[in-house]
Design a protein around this motif. Structure first.
Motif, short mmCIF file in Angstrom:
data_model
loop_
_atom_site.label_atom_id
_atom_site.label_comp_id
_atom_site.label_asym_id
_atom_site.label_seq_id
_atom_site.Cartn_x
_atom_site.Cartn_y
_atom_site.Cartn_z
N GLY A 175 11.62 -2.04 0.98
CA GLY A 175 12.25 -2.61 2.18
C GLY A 175 12.19 -1.72 3.40
N ARG A 196 11.14 -0.26 6.75
CA ARG A 196 10.42 -0.98 7.81
C ARG A 196 9.83 -0.02 8.82
N THR A 229 7.63 -4.37 6.50
CA THR A 229 8.13 -3.58 5.37
C THR A 229 6.96 -2.89 4.66
#
Ligand code: HGY
Ligand code: MN
Ligand code: MN
Ligand code: MN
Length: 406
Positions: free
Chosen positions: A158, A160, A166
């Protein structure tokens, strides 16, 4: 396939020939530095180059489930392999050598061993680890931390980049996370890396062996206040997070000097980031490093406390979040001394982090440093001579022969 008799010319010339194949990839014409963020077009071009080099040498290539590449000289099914290599990715406008030197040198070292007719008893594997700098997704050594299980795979997936992509999206799949079966097939890891300092210049030596990596980490400081008009808001009425941020940077600098440690705030973001608006939020990232962990955490705690105190006076708010941490890495001393004796090379600590620093907790690991005449790194000014790079290749070949041939 590259035949062994194809090794022509001197090693410095062979280094330069291979080096020139990648030198233009991701180079910024304006700064002369490199923009090779993990899994972006320039780094993907380097990954394709990696596969082509392996193909030329008849070395099967596998990508693990985390984006790391491995090229095998020897039986990929065999265990007990000697791993070498480094990373392709760079910091913004970084130097040419930080990372790629370890990969180019690894392929050339395999060429040297094959040309010398060395038959390794163990496979030799060349690796390219993904996102070592953490310049795109914020966590350094992401690929090696995933392989070793040193980072939660859902957190990694996850992460980013600044465009909101991501890591999983960039990778094209959910990262696999820890891979003990793959890790268990390696008996040792040796990473060759350009020196990020001037010790080898002072010692007048082309190559050194690493003894340790300083403890280091990254902390995110978020300062929030009240956004307002630059022209109509009296100074006494302001709750300006830029003020608290500026004070914190000065405090970090002062506390590091007091402790003979290193503190850097090299990245900042401002909202709304307008010349005529008092900021509502300022975020700064602290990179802190020290020879001992106690000094490191004492430094960060002192900075955090002073920042919070100043925030109270400025009417702003502070949140401080640790984003990554690497404990002191003491490389396998027996291996370091054995390689230093083999090469007649000095042994040095470093303040720079490396994938070797992550793998060292999981298998016998060593690092070789190659002299950098400027001593500068994470900058276009980073450099190394072909002669010293060739000395690095020869040293790496010697080390791989020592470790891969019983
Ligand atoms: O930040 C470091 O120390 C390494 O160059 N990634
Ligand atoms: Mn590096
Ligand atoms: Mn680096
Ligand atoms: Mn590294």
């Amino acid at each position: 396939m590259l035949t062994h008799s194809a090794l022509k010319g001197s090693l410095p010339n062979r280094f330069r020939e291979l080096w020139d194949e990648i030198a233009p990839i991701g180079r910024d014409a304006g700064s002369g530095g490199y923009l090779r963020y993990a899994l972006t077009e320039p780094e993907r071009t380097l990954r394709a180059w990696f596969r082509e080099q392996a193909d030329r040498r008849g070395m099967p290539v596998a990508q693990d489930g985390n984006g790391n590449l491995f090229a095998w000289w020897g039986d990929p099914a065999a265990g007990d392999a000697v791993l070498t290599g480094s990373h392709f990715d760079s910091v913004p406008h970084g130097g040419a050598y930080d990372g790629p030197l370890g990969i180019v040198s690894a392929f050339l070292a395999v060429d040297e061993l094959r040309a010398a007719g060395v038959t390794a008893d163990r496979p030799v594997v060349v690796a390219a680890f993904v996102e070592e700098e953490g310049a795109r997704f914020g966590v350094p050594c992401l690929g090696s931390r995933l392989l070793t299980g040193e980072i939660d795979v859902d957190r990694a997936a996850g992460l980013r980049d600044q465009a909101g992509t991501t890591f999983a999206e960039a990778l094209g799949e959910q990262p696999a996370g820890a891979d003990p079966a793959l890790l268990g097939r390696f008996a040792a890891f040796v990473e060759l890396h350009v020196e990020q300092g001037r010790a080898l210049v002072d010692l007048d030596a082309p190559v050194a062996v690493a003894s340790a990596i300083w403890p280091h980490g990254r902390w995110r400081f978020d300062f929030t206040g009240e956004g307002n008009h630059a022209g109509t808001t009296r100074m006494a009425d302001r709750r300006d997070p830029m003020l608290t941020y500026a004070f914190t940077v000065l405090a970090a600098n002062k506390e590091a000097r007091l402790r003979d440690a290193h503190a850097t705030v090299g990245r900042v973001s401002v909202e709304p980031n307008a010349t005529n608006a008092i900021p509502s939020r300022v975020t700064g990232w602290l990179d802190a490093r020290a020879a001992e962990a106690e000094t490191l955490y004492g430094l960060v705690e002192a900075v955090r406390t002073k920042a919070a105190d100043r925030a109270g006076r400025d009417g702003t708010a502070l949140t401080c979040t640790q984003e990554s941490a690497t404990p002191l890495v003491a490389f396998d001393r027996g291996l370091a001394d054995r390689l230093a004796a083999l090469l007649g090379a000095p042994v040095l600590p470093t303040g720079a982090g490396h994938d070797a620093g992550v793998l060292a907790a999981h298998l016998p690991t060593a690092m070789l440093f190659v002299r950098n005449p400027t001593g500068v790194s994470h900058s276009p000014a980073e450099t190394a001579t072909d002669a010293d790079c060739a000395a690095g290749v020869a040293a790496l070949a010697r080390v791989l022969e020592e470790l891969a041939c019983r």
